[in-house]
Scaffold this active site. Structure first.
Site, PDB file in Angstrom:
ATOM      1  N   GLY A  49      64.215  27.363  83.436  1.00  0.00           N
ATOM      2  CA  GLY A  49      64.055  25.892  83.440  1.00  0.00           C
ATOM      3  C   GLY A  49      64.874  25.280  84.385  1.00  0.00           C
ATOM      4  N   GLN A  52      69.347  18.735  88.962  1.00  0.00           N
ATOM      5  CA  GLN A  52      69.990  20.109  89.271  1.00  0.00           C
ATOM      6  C   GLN A  52      69.659  19.961  90.927  1.00  0.00           C
ATOM      7  OE1 GLN A  52      68.473  22.546  85.973  1.00  0.00           O
ATOM      8  NE2 GLN A  52      70.175  23.520  86.866  1.00  0.00           N
ATOM      9  N   CYS A  70      72.797  29.188  83.355  1.00  0.00           N
ATOM     10  CA  CYS A  70      72.220  27.952  84.226  1.00  0.00           C
ATOM     11  C   CYS A  70      72.227  28.289  85.647  1.00  0.00           C
ATOM     12  CB  CYS A  70      73.325  26.720  83.786  1.00  0.00           C
ATOM     13  SG  CYS A  70      72.617  25.120  84.820  1.00  0.00           S
ATOM     14  N   LEU A  71      71.020  27.830  86.445  1.00  0.00           N
ATOM     15  CA  LEU A  71      71.134  28.126  87.818  1.00  0.00           C
ATOM     16  C   LEU A  71      72.205  27.296  88.680  1.00  0.00           C
ATOM     17  CD1 LEU A  71      67.249  27.864  88.452  1.00  0.00           C
ATOM     18  CD2 LEU A  71      68.748  29.987  88.136  1.00  0.00           C
ATOM     19  N   HIS A 112      68.702  22.625  76.365  1.00  0.00           N
ATOM     20  CA  HIS A 112      69.566  22.667  77.715  1.00  0.00           C
ATOM     21  C   HIS A 112      69.190  21.705  78.867  1.00  0.00           C
ATOM     22  CE1 HIS A 112      71.899  25.420  80.695  1.00  0.00           C
ATOM     23  NE2 HIS A 112      71.157  24.760  81.402  1.00  0.00           N
ATOM     24  N   GLU A 113      68.010  21.928  79.044  1.00  0.00           N
ATOM     25  CA  GLU A 113      67.588  20.790  80.063  1.00  0.00           C
ATOM     26  C   GLU A 113      67.647  19.303  79.858  1.00  0.00           C
ATOM     27  OE1 GLU A 113      67.107  22.483  82.738  1.00  0.00           O
ATOM     28  OE2 GLU A 113      66.995  24.564  81.847  1.00  0.00           O
ATOM     29  N   HIS A 136      70.799  18.196  80.906  1.00  0.00           N
ATOM     30  CA  HIS A 136      71.055  17.891  82.333  1.00  0.00           C
ATOM     31  C   HIS A 136      70.963  16.422  82.647  1.00  0.00           C
ATOM     32  CE1 HIS A 136      72.082  21.747  84.079  1.00  0.00           C
ATOM     33  NE2 HIS A 136      71.438  22.556  83.693  1.00  0.00           N
TER      34      HIS A 136
HETATM   35 NI    NI Z   1      70.775  24.579  83.269  1.00  0.00          NI
END
Ligand code: NI
Length: 173
Positions: free
Chosen positions: A49, A54, A95-96, A137-138, A141
């Site tokens: 995701g 991000q 997480c990226l 989670h997304e 963000h």
């Molecule tokens: Ni993340």
């Protein structure tokens, strides 16, 4: 047509990750290009995701693919959680924007989300398991929240130190 560009991913503790995203006004060519670049970036980084936040675009756009085969793309524009199960479970997240860090976060085990898709059509997605966790989670963000903020201040401090050090080493190399 050129392949969509892979975008740089902001790394925690970059303060831009705490920006609250604005709603998308129109699902137009610009947003479709953003979505294509976000998928390219997410697949390149082997993520499941990615939120626009991000990649330093502060509009309410999320791309997800939780499939093993990496061929089930899901787009959420202006997503709203209509319902979240009172039952919660703690699961390990990564997480990226927080590379190499995995820790337990408590989330609702099922959610119902209303959002626009990549064509601007309204959709309702009912999900449980990994997809439900990923959507929560997304969506965090887009509100400027990174999953490590659910952890203890001590852990957050350690993660910050570790990532700042790693980024300095990358810059020096
Ligand atoms: Ni993340």
């Amino acid at each position: 047509m050129n392949p969509p560009p892979i975008l740089p991913i902001l790394r925690y503790p970059d303060p831009r990750l705490h920006t609250v995203a604005r709603p998308v006004v129109a699902v137009d060519a610009r947003i479709r290009e953003l979505i294509a670049s976000m998928f390219a970036t997410m697949y390149d980084a082997n993520g499941i995701g990615l939120a626009a936040t991000q990649v330093d675009v502060h509009e309410r756009v999320i791309v997800i693919d939780v499939s093993e085969s990496r061929d089930q793309p899901l787009v959420l524009i202006n997503p709203v959680i209509e319902w979240a199960s009172p039952e919660k479970r703690k699961g390990e997240e990564g997480c990226l924007s927080v590379p190499g860090i995995y820790d337990g976060v408590e989330r609702s085990i099922a959610v119902r989300v209303r959002a626009l898709d990549g064509d601007g059509h309204e959709r309702v997605i009912e999900a449980e398991g990994m997809l439900a966790v990923c959507m929560q989670h997304e969506m965090d963000h887009l509100l400027g929240k990174v999953f490590v903020e659910y952890l203890s201040p001590l852990k957050q401090g350690r993660i910050k130190t570790k990532l700042v050090k790693a980024q300095r080493e990358v810059q020096r190399a």
